[in-house]
Scaffold this active site. Sequence first.
Site, PDB file in Angstrom:
ATOM      1  N   GLY A 102       0.828  -1.206   0.000  1.00  0.00           N
ATOM      2  CA  GLY A 102       0.000   0.000   0.000  1.00  0.00           C
ATOM      3  C   GLY A 102       0.865   1.260   0.000  1.00  0.00           C
ATOM      4  CG  ASP A 103       3.261   1.997   3.244  1.00  0.00           C
ATOM      5  OD1 ASP A 103       2.135   2.493   3.446  1.00  0.00           O
ATOM      6  OD2 ASP A 103       3.872   1.312   4.079  1.00  0.00           O
TER       7      ASP A 103
HETATM    8  P1  ADP Z   1      -2.827  -2.053   1.650  1.00  0.00           P
HETATM    9  O1  ADP Z   1      -1.574  -2.718   2.154  1.00  0.00           O
HETATM   10  O2  ADP Z   1      -2.801  -0.567   1.853  1.00  0.00           O
HETATM   11  O3  ADP Z   1      -4.118  -2.709   2.071  1.00  0.00           O
HETATM   12  P2  ADP Z   1      -3.028  -3.455  -0.868  1.00  0.00           P
HETATM   13  O4  ADP Z   1      -2.873  -4.756  -0.168  1.00  0.00           O
HETATM   14  O5  ADP Z   1      -4.318  -3.207  -1.576  1.00  0.00           O
HETATM   15  O6  ADP Z   1      -2.732  -2.206   0.070  1.00  0.00           O
HETATM   16  O7  ADP Z   1      -1.836  -3.361  -1.932  1.00  0.00           O
HETATM   17  C1  ADP Z   1      -1.608  -2.237  -2.721  1.00  0.00           C
HETATM   18  C2  ADP Z   1      -1.311  -2.655  -4.144  1.00  0.00           C
HETATM   19  O8  ADP Z   1      -0.196  -3.555  -4.187  1.00  0.00           O
HETATM   20  C3  ADP Z   1      -2.453  -3.404  -4.828  1.00  0.00           C
HETATM   21  O9  ADP Z   1      -3.387  -2.499  -5.396  1.00  0.00           O
HETATM   22  C4  ADP Z   1      -1.678  -4.212  -5.873  1.00  0.00           C
HETATM   23  O10 ADP Z   1      -1.293  -3.387  -6.967  1.00  0.00           O
HETATM   24  C5  ADP Z   1      -0.397  -4.587  -5.133  1.00  0.00           C
HETATM   25  N1  ADP Z   1      -0.594  -5.872  -4.430  1.00  0.00           N
HETATM   26  C6  ADP Z   1      -0.761  -6.071  -3.102  1.00  0.00           C
HETATM   27  N2  ADP Z   1      -0.931  -7.388  -2.823  1.00  0.00           N
HETATM   28  C7  ADP Z   1      -0.870  -8.041  -3.997  1.00  0.00           C
HETATM   29  C8  ADP Z   1      -0.973  -9.426  -4.415  1.00  0.00           C
HETATM   30  N3  ADP Z   1      -1.184 -10.402  -3.515  1.00  0.00           N
HETATM   31  N4  ADP Z   1      -0.866  -9.706  -5.729  1.00  0.00           N
HETATM   32  C9  ADP Z   1      -0.664  -8.732  -6.630  1.00  0.00           C
HETATM   33  N5  ADP Z   1      -0.550  -7.417  -6.319  1.00  0.00           N
HETATM   34  C10 ADP Z   1      -0.655  -7.074  -5.028  1.00  0.00           C
END
Ligand code: ADP
Length: 311
Positions: free
Chosen positions: A254-255
């Site tokens: 997310g960061d």
């Molecule tokens: P947060 O940690 O703020 O909840 P996310 O988990 O949604 O944020 O992750 C942010 C971005 O990182 C996603 O929109 C995606 O682009 C990428 N990402 C995170 N986890 C995955 C994953 N398991 N597979 C593919 N991309 C990922």
Amino acid sequence: MMIVTVTMNPSIDIAYPLADFKLDTVNRCEAARKTAGGKGLNVSRILHQLDEPLRATGLLGGALGEFIKRNLAEAGIAYTFSEIAQETRNCIAILHNGEQTEILESGPTVSEAELVNFHHILKDLLKEATVLAISGSLPKGAPTDFYNQLLDMAHDKHIPVVLDTSGASLLAAVQHAHQPYLIKPNAEEVASLLGISEITNLTELKNSLQSELLREIPVIVVSLGSDGALVKAGEKIYKVDIPKIEVKNPVGSGDSTVAGLVSGIYHKQPLTDYVKKAMVLGMLNAQEATTGYVNLANYDNFYRQIKVSEV
Ligand code: ADP
């Protein structure tokens, strides 16, 4: 001109990888990792890898605060922090059997005078800022609407603010007269903002983004992990689809996403371009064991596979 990142409650992130985690006895760790952490510092690290001009600010105290400064200096990241009397916190992640047990200290309590001092420092930095990125929680002692004060300062200078926080301080910011230019909640945080228990599908999420509370915020990027993102820009809503990838450690993705958004706004890129950049950086972070590190060799390959469509 530069990007300014704000981390009001930074931490030293300690990772203890263990083959096996045993309770109520001694666990020995051969390879502890200690790095400067906190969401805003992760954003800073990714921006620095992208060669963006930036300065990190926030609050640091005690010997652990000194450790963070040394860590940033070694990485070549410029900083100006406001000193506080109490010690910066440690956050511990115990990695065991593919699982992660975290112990997060709530951290120091800050005084009003220390917050005023931070205001002075930020005011000075904003003279040279094009974008302000604010990430993470507030320390004890800071009022819930503290970020609103920073939004006012940025508004005076016509500087767009990217705000990545949650709970009461996010709610205060979206209700404030001078709103952030962009927020990046996840679906859970959108639900919490709107006071609903859960958002279970994209239609519900889309409806939520069209609520009165979020109407005036120019850009909302709801990141959805492996499902990409749903983005609201003005009256339009876009679904961003990303390819399936192998994931090592999604902590900090997310960061990394926020870093991409900030970088795009800094370069005045079109929204669909910088949303793609943000997704790629999130994915690249998820492929690394180290939080806040991306291997840019795979950037173009992933970028080409991301689809943005209006829904
Ligand atoms: P947060 O940690 O703020 O909840 P996310 O988990 O949604 O944020 O992750 C942010 C971005 O990182 C996603 O929109 C995606 O682009 C990428 N990402 C995170 N986890 C995955 C994953 N398991 N597979 C593919 N991309 C990922």
